[in-house]
Design a protein around this motif. Structure first.
Motif, PDB file in Angstrom:
ATOM      1  N   LEU A   1     -19.990 -31.942  63.608  1.00 32.96           N
ATOM      2  CA  LEU A   1     -19.843 -32.131  65.059  1.00 32.96           C
ATOM      3  C   LEU A   1     -20.114 -30.788  65.743  1.00 32.96           C
ATOM      4  CD1 LEU A   1     -18.922 -34.013  67.401  1.00 32.96           C
ATOM      5  CD2 LEU A   1     -16.604 -33.138  67.040  1.00 32.96           C
ATOM      6  N   ARG A   2     -20.919 -30.797  66.778  1.00 28.75           N
ATOM      7  CA  ARG A   2     -21.275 -29.559  67.469  1.00 28.75           C
ATOM      8  C   ARG A   2     -20.010 -28.845  67.947  1.00 28.75           C
ATOM      9  NH1 ARG A   2     -25.462 -30.121  72.270  1.00 28.75           N
ATOM     10  NH2 ARG A   2     -26.697 -30.900  70.496  1.00 28.75           N
ATOM     11  N   PHE A   3     -19.920 -27.537  67.638  1.00 28.51           N
ATOM     12  CA  PHE A   3     -18.677 -26.811  67.924  1.00 28.51           C
ATOM     13  C   PHE A   3     -18.369 -26.778  69.420  1.00 28.51           C
ATOM     14  CE2 PHE A   3     -16.172 -22.989  68.789  1.00 28.51           C
ATOM     15  CZ  PHE A   3     -15.072 -23.251  67.992  1.00 28.51           C
ATOM     16  N   SER A   4     -19.392 -26.674  70.270  1.00 36.02           N
ATOM     17  CA  SER A   4     -19.151 -26.635  71.711  1.00 36.02           C
ATOM     18  C   SER A   4     -18.483 -27.920  72.186  1.00 36.02           C
ATOM     19  CB  SER A   4     -20.473 -26.420  72.462  1.00 36.02           C
ATOM     20  OG  SER A   4     -21.405 -27.450  72.158  1.00 36.02           O
ATOM     21  N   THR A   5     -18.930 -29.056  71.646  1.00 32.08           N
ATOM     22  CA  THR A   5     -18.306 -30.349  71.977  1.00 32.08           C
ATOM     23  C   THR A   5     -16.904 -30.429  71.392  1.00 32.08           C
ATOM     24  OG1 THR A   5     -20.478 -31.415  71.991  1.00 32.08           O
ATOM     25  CG2 THR A   5     -18.547 -32.851  71.812  1.00 32.08           C
ATOM     26  N   TYR A   6     -16.808 -30.032  70.127  1.00 33.55           N
ATOM     27  CA  TYR A   6     -15.522 -30.060  69.417  1.00 33.55           C
ATOM     28  C   TYR A   6     -14.476 -29.228  70.154  1.00 33.55           C
ATOM     29  CZ  TYR A   6     -12.070 -28.670  65.893  1.00 33.55           C
ATOM     30  OH  TYR A   6     -10.906 -28.404  65.224  1.00 33.55           O
ATOM     31  N   SER A   7     -14.852 -28.016  70.550  1.00 33.29           N
ATOM     32  CA  SER A   7     -13.885 -27.109  71.159  1.00 33.29           C
ATOM     33  C   SER A   7     -13.364 -27.631  72.495  1.00 33.29           C
ATOM     34  CB  SER A   7     -14.519 -25.724  71.346  1.00 33.29           C
ATOM     35  OG  SER A   7     -15.663 -25.799  72.179  1.00 33.29           O
ATOM     36  N   ILE A   8     -14.215 -28.288  73.277  1.00 37.76           N
ATOM     37  CA  ILE A   8     -13.774 -28.820  74.574  1.00 37.76           C
ATOM     38  C   ILE A   8     -12.627 -29.810  74.387  1.00 37.76           C
ATOM     39  CG2 ILE A   8     -14.432 -30.267  76.535  1.00 37.76           C
ATOM     40  CD1 ILE A   8     -17.229 -29.000  76.359  1.00 37.76           C
ATOM     41  N   TYR A   9     -12.833 -30.774  73.483  1.00 41.81           N
ATOM     42  CA  TYR A   9     -11.820 -31.818  73.268  1.00 41.81           C
ATOM     43  C   TYR A   9     -10.628 -31.292  72.475  1.00 41.81           C
ATOM     44  CZ  TYR A   9     -15.103 -35.269  75.075  1.00 41.81           C
ATOM     45  OH  TYR A   9     -15.942 -35.982  75.885  1.00 41.81           O
ATOM     46  N   ALA A  10     -10.902 -30.518  71.427  1.00 38.32           N
ATOM     47  CA  ALA A  10      -9.818 -30.033  70.571  1.00 38.32           C
ATOM     48  C   ALA A  10      -8.915 -29.062  71.323  1.00 38.32           C
ATOM     49  CB  ALA A  10     -10.399 -29.357  69.324  1.00 38.32           C
ATOM     50  N   PHE A  11      -9.487 -28.154  72.094  1.00 36.34           N
ATOM     51  CA  PHE A  11      -8.683 -27.173  72.810  1.00 36.34           C
ATOM     52  C   PHE A  11      -7.927 -27.819  73.972  1.00 36.34           C
ATOM     53  CE2 PHE A  11     -11.658 -23.411  71.524  1.00 36.34           C
ATOM     54  CZ  PHE A  11     -11.359 -23.666  70.188  1.00 36.34           C
ATOM     55  N   THR A  12      -8.562 -28.800  74.637  1.00 34.26           N
ATOM     56  CA  THR A  12      -7.863 -29.536  75.698  1.00 34.26           C
ATOM     57  C   THR A  12      -6.654 -30.265  75.124  1.00 34.26           C
ATOM     58  OG1 THR A  12      -9.921 -29.864  76.930  1.00 34.26           O
ATOM     59  CG2 THR A  12      -8.078 -31.330  77.455  1.00 34.26           C
ATOM     60  N   GLY A  13      -6.871 -30.957  74.014  1.00 34.39           N
ATOM     61  CA  GLY A  13      -5.773 -31.665  73.353  1.00 34.39           C
ATOM     62  C   GLY A  13      -4.671 -30.725  72.910  1.00 34.39           C
ATOM     63  N   ALA A  14      -5.037 -29.521  72.445  1.00 33.28           N
ATOM     64  CA  ALA A  14      -4.044 -28.551  71.978  1.00 33.28           C
ATOM     65  C   ALA A  14      -3.099 -28.158  73.104  1.00 33.28           C
ATOM     66  CB  ALA A  14      -4.752 -27.314  71.424  1.00 33.28           C
ATOM     67  N   PHE A  15      -3.647 -27.884  74.285  1.00 33.99           N
ATOM     68  CA  PHE A  15      -2.794 -27.459  75.400  1.00 33.99           C
ATOM     69  C   PHE A  15      -1.986 -28.626  75.977  1.00 33.99           C
ATOM     70  CE2 PHE A  15      -5.415 -23.647  75.245  1.00 33.99           C
ATOM     71  CZ  PHE A  15      -4.478 -22.658  75.532  1.00 33.99           C
ATOM     72  N   ILE A  16      -2.535 -29.841  75.928  1.00 36.03           N
ATOM     73  CA  ILE A  16      -1.741 -31.008  76.347  1.00 36.03           C
ATOM     74  C   ILE A  16      -0.562 -31.203  75.407  1.00 36.03           C
ATOM     75  CG2 ILE A  16      -1.761 -33.521  76.559  1.00 36.03           C
ATOM     76  CD1 ILE A  16      -4.665 -33.312  77.499  1.00 36.03           C
ATOM     77  N   TRP A  17      -0.815 -31.095  74.129  1.00 33.11           N
ATOM     78  CA  TRP A  17       0.214 -31.269  73.089  1.00 33.11           C
ATOM     79  C   TRP A  17       1.308 -30.224  73.237  1.00 33.11           C
ATOM     80  CZ3 TRP A  17       0.207 -28.693  67.840  1.00 33.11           C
ATOM     81  CH2 TRP A  17       1.140 -29.270  66.976  1.00 33.11           C
ATOM     82  N   THR A  18       0.935 -28.960  73.298  1.00 30.79           N
ATOM     83  CA  THR A  18       1.939 -27.895  73.378  1.00 30.79           C
ATOM     84  C   THR A  18       2.685 -27.938  74.708  1.00 30.79           C
ATOM     85  OG1 THR A  18       0.192 -26.374  74.137  1.00 30.79           O
ATOM     86  CG2 THR A  18       0.689 -26.379  71.785  1.00 30.79           C
ATOM     87  N   SER A  19       1.990 -28.214  75.794  1.00 33.94           N
ATOM     88  CA  SER A  19       2.658 -28.295  77.104  1.00 33.94           C
ATOM     89  C   SER A  19       3.695 -29.401  77.125  1.00 33.94           C
ATOM     90  CB  SER A  19       1.617 -28.540  78.208  1.00 33.94           C
ATOM     91  OG  SER A  19       0.677 -27.503  78.271  1.00 33.94           O
ATOM     92  N   THR A  20       3.363 -30.529  76.498  1.00 32.17           N
ATOM     93  CA  THR A  20       4.276 -31.681  76.490  1.00 32.17           C
ATOM     94  C   THR A  20       5.599 -31.329  75.823  1.00 32.17           C
ATOM     95  OG1 THR A  20       2.433 -33.253  76.456  1.00 32.17           O
ATOM     96  CG2 THR A  20       4.584 -34.058  75.722  1.00 32.17           C
ATOM     97  N   PHE A  21       5.557 -30.782  74.613  1.00 33.81           N
ATOM     98  CA  PHE A  21       6.793 -30.543  73.863  1.00 33.81           C
ATOM     99  C   PHE A  21       7.580 -29.358  74.414  1.00 33.81           C
ATOM    100  CE2 PHE A  21       4.844 -33.400  70.848  1.00 33.81           C
ATOM    101  CZ  PHE A  21       5.940 -34.075  70.333  1.00 33.81           C
ATOM    102  N   ILE A  22       6.901 -28.304  74.831  1.00 33.95           N
ATOM    103  CA  ILE A  22       7.621 -27.159  75.393  1.00 33.95           C
ATOM    104  C   ILE A  22       8.276 -27.548  76.721  1.00 33.95           C
ATOM    105  CG2 ILE A  22       7.333 -24.849  76.369  1.00 33.95           C
ATOM    106  CD1 ILE A  22       5.195 -24.332  74.242  1.00 33.95           C
ATOM    107  N   SER A  23       7.564 -28.326  77.535  1.00 38.27           N
ATOM    108  CA  SER A  23       8.116 -28.753  78.821  1.00 38.27           C
ATOM    109  C   SER A  23       9.301 -29.695  78.634  1.00 38.27           C
ATOM    110  CB  SER A  23       7.026 -29.423  79.663  1.00 38.27           C
ATOM    111  OG  SER A  23       5.973 -28.529  79.930  1.00 38.27           O
ATOM    112  N   LEU A  24       9.205 -30.591  77.656  1.00 36.78           N
ATOM    113  CA  LEU A  24      10.326 -31.496  77.395  1.00 36.78           C
ATOM    114  C   LEU A  24      11.538 -30.721  76.894  1.00 36.78           C
ATOM    115  CD1 LEU A  24       8.469 -34.513  75.739  1.00 36.78           C
ATOM    116  CD2 LEU A  24       9.739 -34.545  77.879  1.00 36.78           C
ATOM    117  N   GLY A  25      11.299 -29.714  76.046  1.00 34.45           N
ATOM    118  CA  GLY A  25      12.405 -28.879  75.586  1.00 34.45           C
ATOM    119  C   GLY A  25      13.055 -28.129  76.729  1.00 34.45           C
ATOM    120  N   LYS A  26      12.220 -27.655  77.666  1.00 34.74           N
ATOM    121  CA  LYS A  26      12.745 -26.945  78.841  1.00 34.74           C
ATOM    122  C   LYS A  26      13.555 -27.887  79.727  1.00 34.74           C
ATOM    123  CE  LYS A  26      11.052 -24.414  82.937  1.00 34.74           C
ATOM    124  NZ  LYS A  26      11.502 -25.388  83.944  1.00 34.74           N
TER     125      LYS A  26
END
Length: 438
Positions: free
Chosen positions: A130-155
């Motif tokens: 899978l082209r890295f430029s495409t991969y990074s857009i979706y993977a990095f977006t998902g990473a920040f959604i995932w981390t924001s969700t759990f850290i915000s819920l903990g807060k």
């Protein structure tokens, strides 16, 4: 677990970064628990919320990048050489790679919330080239959604995080699997739509020779069928949980979160949102739907008849099922006296059906794609806020509100499905023979 919480208290951001990076390289670390605990430390003033999300997201992105590079460098040659031993040889790898390049990137966002899946998507993306430029857009977006969700819920939850941690993981997992099922159904429907359409034609007794005509209508019927079946499956699960009195954990979690997210300043807005489910608002909506049918409807008699069925039949439907479940369930929540039959919520069920059908009529006769998307978004927000207002004012339990959406979804999708099948059959019956080949 105490060792990890002790480490994150002492070394904070470093442990958060390293643990998430290593987890996404596939090491067995409790990343979600650590993110939630980091949120608790934010609540206590020991860590910064924004910095925590940035560090956690960067750690996740680093882990996903490393797993992608490992898969890209080492994965494909292995499968080309040894894949036939596990029935995954070069030909199947090529087919899988082709599919993943077209559709797999969309799964990267959802995959973070599914244990086991998030640990392999990076490797598999690299293996399938899978082209890295495409991969990074979706993977990095998902990473920040995932981390924001759990850290915000903990807060938000603070000291109550450990009490609800398991429940949060469970419901986020179920939601992610639900989205994954919807995606899979959509893919299968799109891939095998030819066979589905032919079966629909055969079922209507018209044969497959008129396949090319009414293509969009047949595809619409297939899509609505999938939606209807999905609602039915969820409804069955809700009924089982209701009868077994298994909603307490879910209700406690939501009732804890709502006051933390929406404080007393939201009271005025919630009153306005609640008005969208009032009798006056719903009558106005029905009148608008009638006018729209008369102005833009292509088959006014059919659409007007189904609007009447949805309104009158829906009232009988919701009243009947609420009385039924009231008598089936011996335990009832403490709610205001005027809420006689709380499950499923009358307000959210009715709002889902009437607002949903009005939006469907608008979209059905408009050809403007961007405007249709806006209609869907606004309708979704309106329906969601109706339910939220009921929970905010303690008028109904979260499980009652959710059940209202699901039971309303069953009634709405069933009627739209029958309407479109009726429309389809009517058009085929009026089609001259020479149109068969168009």
């Amino acid at each position: 677990m105490q060792l990890l919480t002790g480490l994150i208290e002492h070394f904070g951001y470093t442990v958060l970064f390293m643990s998430l990076m290593l987890e996404l390289i596939a090491l067995p670390l409790p990343g979600e628990f650590l993110m939630g605990y980091a949120g608790v430390l934010v609540f206590q003033g020991k860590m910064n919320w924004t910095v925590s999300i940035l560090i956690a997201g960067t750690g996740s992105c680093t882990g996903m990048t490393l797993s992608y590079l490992i898969g890209h460098k080492l994965g494909a040659p292995f499968f080309y050489k040894h894949g036939h031993r596990i029935h995954f040889g070069p030909e199947r790898l090529e087919k899988t790679s082709s599919w993943f390049k077209r559709h797999g990137n969309k799964l990267l966002i959802i995959a973070y919330f599914i244990p086991g899946i998030r640990h392999v998507t990076g490797y598999f993306s690299g293996i399938t080239r899978l082209r890295f430029s495409t991969y990074s857009i979706y993977a990095f977006t998902g990473a920040f959604i995932w981390t924001s969700t759990f850290i915000s819920l903990g807060k938000l939850l603070g000291p109550q995080w450990e009490q609800f941690h398991t429940s949060i993981k469970k419901y986020l997992l179920l939601g992610s699997i639900f989205l994954l099922i919807i995606f899979t159904m959509g893919y299968l429907l799109k891939t095998y739509k030819l066979k589905i359409k032919v079966l629909l034609l055969l079922g209507l007794g018209k044969g497959a020779q008129r396949f090319q005509s009414l293509r969009r209508l047949r595809f619409l019927i297939g899509a609505i069928t999938v939606i209807f079946l999905t609602f039915v499956i969820i409804m069955g699960s809700l009924i089982e949980n209701y009868l077994n009195n298994e909603f307490k954990q879910f209700d406690d979690l939501v009732m804890t979160l709502i006051p933390l997210i929406f404080n007393e300043k939201w009271g005025v807005w919630m009153k306005y949102f609640g008005m969208f489910s009032s009798v006056k608002a719903l009558i106005s909506l029905v009148v608008f739907s009638v006018i729209w049918i008369l102005i833009r409807g292509t088959e006014k008699r059919i659409e007007s008849s189904f609007l009447l069925i949805i309104v009158i039949g829906g009232e009988i439907y919701e009243e009947g099922i609420r009385r039924l479940f009231h008598h089936l369930h011996p335990v009832h929540a403490l709610l205001p006296k005027y809420v006689l039959y709380p499950f499923p919520s009358e307000q959210t069920l009715t709002a889902f059906v009437l607002y949903g059908f009005s939006a469907y009529l608008l979209i059905r006769h408009l050809k403007k794609g961007a405007f249709n998307i806006l209609i869907i978004i606004m309708t979704g927000i309106t329906i969601m806020m109706v339910g939220l207002s009921r929970i905010y004012f303690l008028q109904q339990s979260p499980s009652d509100v959710v059940a209202g959406y699901v039971f309303g979804g069953v009634w709405l999708s069933l009627n739209i499905l029958i309407l479109e099948v009726f429309r389809f059959s009517h058009k085929l019956g009026n089609m001259p023979d020479f149109e068969a080949g168009e």
